[in-house]
Motif scaffolding. Structure first.
Motif, short mmCIF file in Angstrom:
data_model
loop_
_atom_site.label_atom_id
_atom_site.label_comp_id
_atom_site.label_asym_id
_atom_site.label_seq_id
_atom_site.Cartn_x
_atom_site.Cartn_y
_atom_site.Cartn_z
N SER A 20 39.07 46.16 39.51
CA SER A 20 40.22 45.73 40.32
C SER A 20 39.85 44.46 41.09
O SER A 20 39.41 44.52 42.23
CB SER A 20 40.63 46.85 41.28
OG SER A 20 41.03 47.99 40.57
N ILE A 21 40.00 43.33 40.44
CA ILE A 21 39.71 42.03 41.07
C ILE A 21 40.95 41.17 40.94
O ILE A 21 41.27 40.67 39.86
CB ILE A 21 38.50 41.34 40.41
CG1 ILE A 21 37.26 42.26 40.45
CG2 ILE A 21 38.20 40.02 41.10
CD1 ILE A 21 36.05 41.69 39.73
N VAL A 54 32.11 32.28 39.45
CA VAL A 54 31.92 33.15 40.61
C VAL A 54 31.35 34.49 40.16
O VAL A 54 30.44 35.04 40.79
CB VAL A 54 33.25 33.35 41.36
CG1 VAL A 54 33.13 34.45 42.41
CG2 VAL A 54 33.69 32.04 42.01
N VAL A 55 31.87 35.02 39.06
CA VAL A 55 31.35 36.27 38.51
C VAL A 55 29.87 36.12 38.16
O VAL A 55 29.04 36.97 38.48
CB VAL A 55 32.16 36.69 37.26
CG1 VAL A 55 31.42 37.75 36.47
CG2 VAL A 55 33.54 37.20 37.68
N GLN A 56 29.53 35.01 37.51
CA GLN A 56 28.15 34.79 37.10
C GLN A 56 27.21 34.68 38.30
O GLN A 56 26.12 35.24 38.30
CB GLN A 56 28.08 33.52 36.24
CG GLN A 56 28.81 33.66 34.91
CD GLN A 56 29.01 32.32 34.21
OE1 GLN A 56 28.67 31.27 34.75
NE2 GLN A 56 29.58 32.37 33.01
N ILE A 57 27.66 33.98 39.33
CA ILE A 57 26.84 33.85 40.54
C ILE A 57 26.64 35.20 41.22
O ILE A 57 25.53 35.55 41.64
CB ILE A 57 27.48 32.84 41.51
CG1 ILE A 57 27.41 31.42 40.92
CG2 ILE A 57 26.77 32.87 42.87
CD1 ILE A 57 28.20 30.39 41.70
N CYS A 58 27.71 35.97 41.31
CA CYS A 58 27.61 37.28 41.95
C CYS A 58 26.70 38.22 41.17
O CYS A 58 25.93 38.99 41.76
CB CYS A 58 29.00 37.90 42.11
SG CYS A 58 30.01 37.10 43.39
N LEU A 89 33.16 45.10 31.30
CA LEU A 89 33.96 45.01 32.52
C LEU A 89 35.15 44.10 32.24
O LEU A 89 35.00 43.02 31.65
CB LEU A 89 33.12 44.45 33.67
CG LEU A 89 31.74 45.11 33.89
CD1 LEU A 89 31.00 44.44 35.05
CD2 LEU A 89 31.88 46.61 34.13
N TYR A 90 36.33 44.54 32.69
CA TYR A 90 37.52 43.74 32.37
C TYR A 90 38.62 43.98 33.40
O TYR A 90 38.64 45.00 34.10
CB TYR A 90 38.06 44.12 30.98
CG TYR A 90 38.65 45.51 30.89
CD1 TYR A 90 37.82 46.64 30.77
CD2 TYR A 90 40.03 45.72 30.96
CE1 TYR A 90 38.35 47.91 30.72
CE2 TYR A 90 40.56 46.99 30.91
CZ TYR A 90 39.72 48.08 30.79
OH TYR A 90 40.24 49.36 30.75
N GLN A 123 35.96 39.20 46.86
CA GLN A 123 36.51 40.24 46.00
C GLN A 123 35.55 40.61 44.86
O GLN A 123 35.33 41.79 44.58
CB GLN A 123 37.85 39.78 45.40
CG GLN A 123 38.97 39.64 46.41
CD GLN A 123 40.28 39.26 45.72
OE1 GLN A 123 40.53 39.64 44.57
NE2 GLN A 123 41.11 38.50 46.42
N VAL A 124 34.98 39.60 44.22
CA VAL A 124 34.09 39.86 43.09
C VAL A 124 32.83 40.59 43.53
O VAL A 124 32.42 41.59 42.94
CB VAL A 124 33.72 38.54 42.37
CG1 VAL A 124 32.67 38.79 41.29
CG2 VAL A 124 34.96 37.89 41.78
#
Length: 530
Positions: free
Chosen positions: A77-78, A117-121, A46-47, A86-87
């Motif tokens: 699309s973030i 934030v990405v890791q938490i989500c 993912l990128y 958003q994430v």
């Protein structure tokens, strides 16, 4: 053996580098495919579109050292990777669209790379089972450990042991309860409490559930919703199979449920899989389970306990890994005592038992269910249908009164709203249509056609009605209904006070009734003139 699929974000710092020296550094994404004893079959990278070049380079590097790994870069699309909303929304959309195949693939969700934030989500998505896998944490090499490629750890989240953490997912639980109730804002406290417990059991257990209740109380509807909830959490991959056991009779009952082999009986010209095998990996709803015969009950017990059974006429075990929900309107405990139902089967399905209340026991939930049914009618008829103000009040007054017995429960209510919607000219349900429908329902339920609610609105104005306690309102409704059936004040008095007349010194029933009506500003002439 299941294929291993890694899903994770590209590390814009940790995975970066274009010079040959990049191979001398620890890159968490690439390090996974450098291990000789670990085969990664698929990798989803993912990128953000700003890092397209890095995504292409990583795909090329992975192909160089691990050509057997299928790499799929996915652009996300973030706009702000530090924004929770958003994430989470982007990951939720990805989870809904991705064709998870939990029977053939196992999923490792990489949380080493990406913003916090990405890791938490990702953590939240895995815990809620929107990503049906485990967390993957990679660590850089350590001289102390002597691991040149670094290490990795798999974290299987089971938050049933961590009540404090589980509180963070109140929103997910609320969404699940909303799904079970189809978005109907039910108000009955006992019903809402029951649905809340069913939600917890459905997502945490594979044990059988037993739904008891009158015909039309919503057992089948709720069973389907439980299936949809479990499917959304990737806990079932097979179909929802519904069987009304009351329709299974004689030799065909066992064949329908458990299948048969060719030649098992006259007419068995081909093998038949049976409904239990059709429900493999899914959910089997056996409605009216109390109607099953003794032989079928014994076969079902083996199938529930061992996931194995013999087809009719067969000597080879068949298997089916299904979850069972049973439904019944009977008192199975009494049937066990009477010898009509196996005690061991009852014990097996009686772990999670819920008695669904009838519609008449949930009068406060009638209005939200009417709104839900009207929305359904809009979807089916392509035309919005609604009550006018007076018609809605008249229908609700009747629907929540003792006169409305709702013998068929939600089936009666659904049929009633369907009739009103079909007859509504220009999409408006009028008082006249409501009066006709009340008459129909009274006939269906074997009751005299009494316009009690219509009389209430004619006898008292809206301010008077609003000032009445429920007790007084229900009592007055019954009195007006009795008056409508009588030709005189004295006849109505005799009918209303027949039981207490013998205990009174005076038997002037008409005077007693006259005084009662006068409390509400009513007299006999006005009552009979309505």
């Amino acid at each position: 053996m299941k294929k291993k699929v890694v899903i994770g974000f590209i590390g814009t710092q940790l995975d970066s580098g274009i010079a040959a020296s990049r191979w001398e550094r620890w890159r968490p994404t690439v390090s996974l495919v450098l291990r000789e004893n670990l085969v990664i079959d698929k990798m989803m990278l993912l990128y953000d579109r700003n890092y397209q070049a890095l995504a292409d380079l990583l795909k090329q590097d992975i192909a160089t050292v691990s050509p057997e790994t299928e790499v799929t870069p996915v652009e996300m699309s973030i706009a702000n990777p530090w924004d929770f909303g958003q994430v989470y929304a982007a990951l939720f959309d990805l989870a809904e669209q991705y064709p998870f195949d939990i029977e053939h693939e196992e999923y490792w969700i990489h949380i080493t790379t990406g913003t916090h934030v990405v890791q938490i989500c990702l953590f939240l998505m895995v815990e809620a089972r929107y990503f049906p896998g485990v967390l993957l944490q990679t660590s850089p090499p350590s001289k102390k450990r002597g691991d040149a490629l670094g290490s990795y750890t798999l974290i299987d989240l089971d938050l049933s042991h961590y009540d404090a953490i589980a509180q963070r997912y109140a929103r997910a639980e609320a969404d699940a309860i909303t799904l079970l109730k189809s978005g109907i804002e039910t108000l009955n406290p006992a019903f809402n409490k029951m649905i809340g417990e069913i939600e917890q059991v459905a997502v945490r257990s594979k044990a059988p559930l037993l739904f008891m209740g009158q015909t039309g109380a919503g057992k089948s509807f709720l069973a389907k919703r439980v299936y949809e909830l479990k499917k959304a959490r990737h806990q079932v991959s097979g179909p929802f199979v519904e069987v009304n056991c009351a329709t299974l009779r004689g030799d065909g009952a066992a064949s329908a449920l458990f299948g048969h082999v060719k030649g098992a009986f006259t007419g068995a010209q081909h093998d038949r899989a049976g409904l239990l095998r059709s429900a493999n990996k899914g959910l089997l709803f056996l409605d009216e389970i109390g109607e099953l015969g003794a032989d079928e009950q014994a076969m079902l017990l083996k199938a529930v306990e061992e996931k194995q059974f013999y087809p009719v006429g067969g000597d080879k075990l068949a298997t089916s890994d299904f979850q069972l929900i049973a439904g019944t309107h009977r008192n199975l405990r009494q049937d066990v005592q009477a010898g009509r139902f196996r005690e061991d089967l009852f014990a097996r399905i009686n772990l999670w038992t819920y008695n669904l209340p009838s519609l008449a026991q949930r009068p406060e939930d009638i209005e939200p269910n009417i709104d839900y049914l009207l929305t359904q009618q809009f979807a089916e008829l392509g035309q919005k249908v609604s009550f006018n103000k007076e018609a809605r009040r008249k229908y609700l007054d009747f629907a929540t009164s003792p006169s409305a017995t709702w013998q068929g429960n939600f089936r009666d209510l659904s049929a009633s709203i369907l009739r009103l919607s079909t007859l509504a000219q220009g999409g408006r349900i009028t008082e006249e249509l409501v009066e006709q429908e009340i008459g129909r329902l009274s006939i269906f339920w074997g009751q005299p056609q009494v316009k009690t609610q219509g009389n209430m609105t004619q006898a008292l104005d809206s301010e008077q009605l609003a000032g009445l306690d429920l007790f007084d309102r229900l009592q007055l409704e019954a009195v007006l209904a009795a008056c409508q059936d009588c030709h005189s004040l004295s006849e109505a008095g005799r009918k209303l006070f027949a039981a207490s007349r013998a205990r009174r010194g005076s038997s002037n029933d008409s005077d007693r009734l006259r005084k009662y009506l006068a409390k509400f500003g009513l007299d006999w002439a006005k009552v009979k003139g309505m």
